[in-house]
Design a protein around this motif. Structure first.
Motif, PDB file in Angstrom:
ATOM      1  N   ARG A 178       8.044  16.189 140.663  1.00 60.97           N
ATOM      2  CA  ARG A 178       9.496  16.335 140.607  1.00 60.97           C
ATOM      3  C   ARG A 178       9.884  17.557 139.782  1.00 60.97           C
ATOM      4  NH1 ARG A 178      11.635  13.477 135.923  1.00 60.97           N
ATOM      5  NH2 ARG A 178       9.929  12.472 134.838  1.00 60.97           N
ATOM      6  N   PRO A 179      11.090  18.057 140.018  1.00 65.14           N
ATOM      7  CA  PRO A 179      11.576  19.182 139.211  1.00 65.14           C
ATOM      8  C   PRO A 179      11.941  18.703 137.809  1.00 65.14           C
ATOM      9  CG  PRO A 179      13.256  18.483 140.765  1.00 65.14           C
ATOM     10  CD  PRO A 179      12.035  17.672 141.059  1.00 65.14           C
ATOM     11  N   SER A 180      11.929  19.621 136.861  1.00 60.69           N
ATOM     12  CA  SER A 180      12.332  19.293 135.496  1.00 60.69           C
ATOM     13  C   SER A 180      13.253  20.381 134.979  1.00 60.69           C
ATOM     14  CB  SER A 180      11.107  19.183 134.580  1.00 60.69           C
ATOM     15  OG  SER A 180      10.610  20.457 134.251  1.00 60.69           O
ATOM     16  N   GLY A 181      13.802  20.143 133.817  1.00 57.89           N
ATOM     17  CA  GLY A 181      14.575  21.157 133.128  1.00 57.89           C
ATOM     18  C   GLY A 181      13.638  22.137 132.441  1.00 57.89           C
ATOM     19  N   CYS A 182      14.198  22.998 131.628  1.00 57.89           N
ATOM     20  CA  CYS A 182      13.424  24.035 130.946  1.00 57.89           C
ATOM     21  C   CYS A 182      12.329  23.414 130.086  1.00 57.89           C
ATOM     22  CB  CYS A 182      14.348  24.882 130.068  1.00 57.89           C
ATOM     23  SG  CYS A 182      13.474  26.228 129.248  1.00 57.89           S
ATOM     24  N   GLN A 183      11.132  23.991 130.181  1.00 53.36           N
ATOM     25  CA  GLN A 183       9.986  23.525 129.409  1.00 53.36           C
ATOM     26  C   GLN A 183       9.686  24.438 128.227  1.00 53.36           C
ATOM     27  OE1 GLN A 183       6.872  23.113 132.346  1.00 53.36           O
ATOM     28  NE2 GLN A 183       8.010  21.548 133.451  1.00 53.36           N
ATOM     29  N   GLY A 184      10.456  25.528 128.101  1.00 57.69           N
ATOM     30  CA  GLY A 184      10.337  26.394 126.939  1.00 57.69           C
ATOM     31  C   GLY A 184       9.348  27.542 127.059  1.00 57.69           C
ATOM     32  N   TYR A 185       8.830  27.793 128.250  1.00 63.15           N
ATOM     33  CA  TYR A 185       7.872  28.878 128.446  1.00 63.15           C
ATOM     34  C   TYR A 185       8.435  29.897 129.435  1.00 63.15           C
ATOM     35  CZ  TYR A 185       4.777  25.581 126.170  1.00 63.15           C
ATOM     36  OH  TYR A 185       4.228  24.711 125.278  1.00 63.15           O
ATOM     37  N   CYS A 186       9.677  30.244 129.288  1.00 64.67           N
ATOM     38  CA  CYS A 186      10.404  31.082 130.244  1.00 64.67           C
ATOM     39  C   CYS A 186       9.716  32.420 130.518  1.00 64.67           C
ATOM     40  CB  CYS A 186      11.822  31.322 129.759  1.00 64.67           C
ATOM     41  SG  CYS A 186      12.747  29.792 129.495  1.00 64.67           S
ATOM     42  N   SER A 187       9.160  33.034 129.504  1.00 63.36           N
ATOM     43  CA  SER A 187       8.567  34.365 129.694  1.00 63.36           C
ATOM     44  C   SER A 187       7.265  34.332 130.483  1.00 63.36           C
ATOM     45  CB  SER A 187       8.320  35.040 128.342  1.00 63.36           C
ATOM     46  OG  SER A 187       7.347  34.332 127.604  1.00 63.36           O
ATOM     47  N   ILE A 188       6.690  33.143 130.691  1.00 64.15           N
ATOM     48  CA  ILE A 188       5.428  33.043 131.428  1.00 64.15           C
ATOM     49  C   ILE A 188       5.541  32.005 132.552  1.00 64.15           C
ATOM     50  CG2 ILE A 188       3.832  33.972 129.725  1.00 64.15           C
ATOM     51  CD1 ILE A 188       3.392  31.176 128.635  1.00 64.15           C
ATOM     52  N   GLY A 189       6.732  31.906 133.146  1.00 65.20           N
ATOM     53  CA  GLY A 189       6.980  30.938 134.217  1.00 65.20           C
ATOM     54  C   GLY A 189       6.684  31.518 135.583  1.00 65.20           C
ATOM     55  N   PRO A 190       6.750  30.709 136.598  1.00 67.28           N
ATOM     56  CA  PRO A 190       7.091  29.292 136.599  1.00 67.28           C
ATOM     57  C   PRO A 190       5.997  28.431 135.946  1.00 67.28           C
ATOM     58  CG  PRO A 190       7.023  30.149 138.868  1.00 67.28           C
ATOM     59  CD  PRO A 190       6.573  31.226 137.950  1.00 67.28           C
ATOM     60  N   ASN A 191       6.435  27.279 135.434  1.00 65.56           N
ATOM     61  CA  ASN A 191       5.568  26.394 134.680  1.00 65.56           C
ATOM     62  C   ASN A 191       5.608  24.982 135.247  1.00 65.56           C
ATOM     63  OD1 ASN A 191       5.322  28.429 132.546  1.00 65.56           O
ATOM     64  ND2 ASN A 191       7.469  27.947 132.205  1.00 65.56           N
ATOM     65  N   ALA A 192       4.571  24.223 134.943  1.00 69.39           N
ATOM     66  CA  ALA A 192       4.543  22.806 135.295  1.00 69.39           C
ATOM     67  C   ALA A 192       3.784  22.049 134.222  1.00 69.39           C
ATOM     68  CB  ALA A 192       3.878  22.588 136.644  1.00 69.39           C
ATOM     69  N   ILE A 193       4.241  20.861 133.926  1.00 69.56           N
ATOM     70  CA  ILE A 193       3.536  19.958 133.022  1.00 69.56           C
ATOM     71  C   ILE A 193       2.867  18.900 133.890  1.00 69.56           C
ATOM     72  CG2 ILE A 193       3.767  18.210 131.213  1.00 69.56           C
ATOM     73  CD1 ILE A 193       6.153  19.790 130.140  1.00 69.56           C
ATOM     74  N   VAL A 194       1.584  18.699 133.661  1.00 67.65           N
ATOM     75  CA  VAL A 194       0.847  17.643 134.358  1.00 67.65           C
ATOM     76  C   VAL A 194       0.579  16.549 133.338  1.00 67.65           C
ATOM     77  CG1 VAL A 194      -1.261  17.037 135.600  1.00 67.65           C
ATOM     78  CG2 VAL A 194      -0.196  19.291 135.940  1.00 67.65           C
ATOM     79  N   ARG A 195       1.093  15.367 133.634  1.00 68.74           N
ATOM     80  CA  ARG A 195       0.896  14.201 132.767  1.00 68.74           C
ATOM     81  C   ARG A 195       0.038  13.205 133.544  1.00 68.74           C
ATOM     82  NH1 ARG A 195       6.201  11.877 130.619  1.00 68.74           N
ATOM     83  NH2 ARG A 195       4.775  10.981 129.122  1.00 68.74           N
ATOM     84  N   ALA A 196      -1.239  13.151 133.222  1.00 70.00           N
ATOM     85  CA  ALA A 196      -2.172  12.252 133.904  1.00 70.00           C
ATOM     86  C   ALA A 196      -2.431  11.034 133.035  1.00 70.00           C
ATOM     87  CB  ALA A 196      -3.474  12.982 134.195  1.00 70.00           C
ATOM     88  N   ARG A 197      -2.585   9.905 133.685  1.00 72.77           N
ATOM     89  CA  ARG A 197      -2.886   8.667 132.961  1.00 72.77           C
ATOM     90  C   ARG A 197      -4.078   8.867 132.041  1.00 72.77           C
ATOM     91  NH1 ARG A 197      -2.062   5.435 138.234  1.00 72.77           N
ATOM     92  NH2 ARG A 197      -3.827   6.719 138.797  1.00 72.77           N
ATOM     93  N   GLY A 198      -3.913   8.461 130.789  1.00 68.07           N
ATOM     94  CA  GLY A 198      -5.017   8.481 129.842  1.00 68.07           C
ATOM     95  C   GLY A 198      -5.401   9.844 129.302  1.00 68.07           C
ATOM     96  N   LYS A 199      -4.649  10.885 129.635  1.00 64.93           N
ATOM     97  CA  LYS A 199      -4.965  12.227 129.152  1.00 64.93           C
ATOM     98  C   LYS A 199      -3.718  12.846 128.536  1.00 64.93           C
ATOM     99  CE  LYS A 199      -8.558  13.055 132.479  1.00 64.93           C
ATOM    100  NZ  LYS A 199      -9.120  13.945 133.470  1.00 64.93           N
ATOM    101  N   PRO A 200      -3.888  13.768 127.577  1.00 65.95           N
ATOM    102  CA  PRO A 200      -2.710  14.430 127.017  1.00 65.95           C
ATOM    103  C   PRO A 200      -2.069  15.339 128.070  1.00 65.95           C
ATOM    104  CG  PRO A 200      -4.731  15.300 126.036  1.00 65.95           C
ATOM    105  CD  PRO A 200      -5.132  14.182 126.941  1.00 65.95           C
ATOM    106  N   PRO A 201      -0.753  15.475 128.027  1.00 68.84           N
ATOM    107  CA  PRO A 201      -0.071  16.372 128.971  1.00 68.84           C
ATOM    108  C   PRO A 201      -0.556  17.808 128.799  1.00 68.84           C
ATOM    109  CG  PRO A 201       1.498  14.991 127.810  1.00 68.84           C
ATOM    110  CD  PRO A 201       0.176  14.809 127.133  1.00 68.84           C
ATOM    111  N   ARG A 202      -0.602  18.547 129.914  1.00 67.36           N
ATOM    112  CA  ARG A 202      -0.986  19.961 129.886  1.00 67.36           C
ATOM    113  C   ARG A 202       0.088  20.787 130.571  1.00 67.36           C
ATOM    114  NH1 ARG A 202      -6.015  21.618 128.255  1.00 67.36           N
ATOM    115  NH2 ARG A 202      -5.601  23.502 129.419  1.00 67.36           N
ATOM    116  N   VAL A 203       0.350  21.955 129.992  1.00 68.49           N
ATOM    117  CA  VAL A 203       1.298  22.889 130.581  1.00 68.49           C
ATOM    118  C   VAL A 203       0.516  23.961 131.319  1.00 68.49           C
ATOM    119  CG1 VAL A 203       3.110  24.588 130.127  1.00 68.49           C
ATOM    120  CG2 VAL A 203       2.988  22.502 128.754  1.00 68.49           C
ATOM    121  N   HIS A 204       0.893  24.204 132.560  1.00 67.56           N
ATOM    122  CA  HIS A 204       0.280  25.267 133.366  1.00 67.56           C
ATOM    123  C   HIS A 204       1.343  26.335 133.576  1.00 67.56           C
ATOM    124  CE1 HIS A 204      -3.300  22.869 134.233  1.00 67.56           C
ATOM    125  NE2 HIS A 204      -2.460  21.860 134.150  1.00 67.56           N
ATOM    126  N   VAL A 205       0.984  27.573 133.336  1.00 71.57           N
ATOM    127  CA  VAL A 205       1.948  28.675 133.352  1.00 71.57           C
ATOM    128  C   VAL A 205       1.596  29.704 134.415  1.00 71.57           C
ATOM    129  CG1 VAL A 205       2.505  28.353 130.901  1.00 71.57           C
ATOM    130  CG2 VAL A 205       0.708  29.955 131.554  1.00 71.57           C
TER     131      VAL A 205
END
Length: 92
Positions: free
Chosen positions: A58-85
């Protein structure tokens, strides 16, 4: 804002919220990321994930990495979230 890891890829720690009950991909759709192709990235991820059980995209609001976007956060069960830039669609 989380610091980049040694691989140069930022991660989101406990500030990312409680662990999800399913896996999710949150694609930033704020101004800068949208101008840099986030809509195509979102559509492509949705197509790749398809009807996988236990994963939402799904789409989200700003993730705070504007200068290196587009970005996505992957939140997988049992793992810490990761930001991909600097995401790009395969057609870009």
């Amino acid at each position: 804002m989380p610091a980049p890891t040694s691989l140069g890829q930022p991660t989101v720690g406990s500030a990312g919220g409680a662990p999800p009950t399913e896996s999710e991909v949150l694609v930033c759709h704020a101004g800068t990321c949208r101008r840099r192709g986030a809509e195509a990235v979102l559509a492509e991820i949705e197509e790749l994930v398809g009807e996988m059980d236990g994963c939402t995209v799904r789409p989200s609001g700003c993730q705070g990495y504007c200068s290196i976007g587009p970005n996505a956060i992957v939140r997988a069960r049992g793992k810490p979230p990761r930001v991909h830039v600097r995401l790009r669609s395969l057609e870009a």
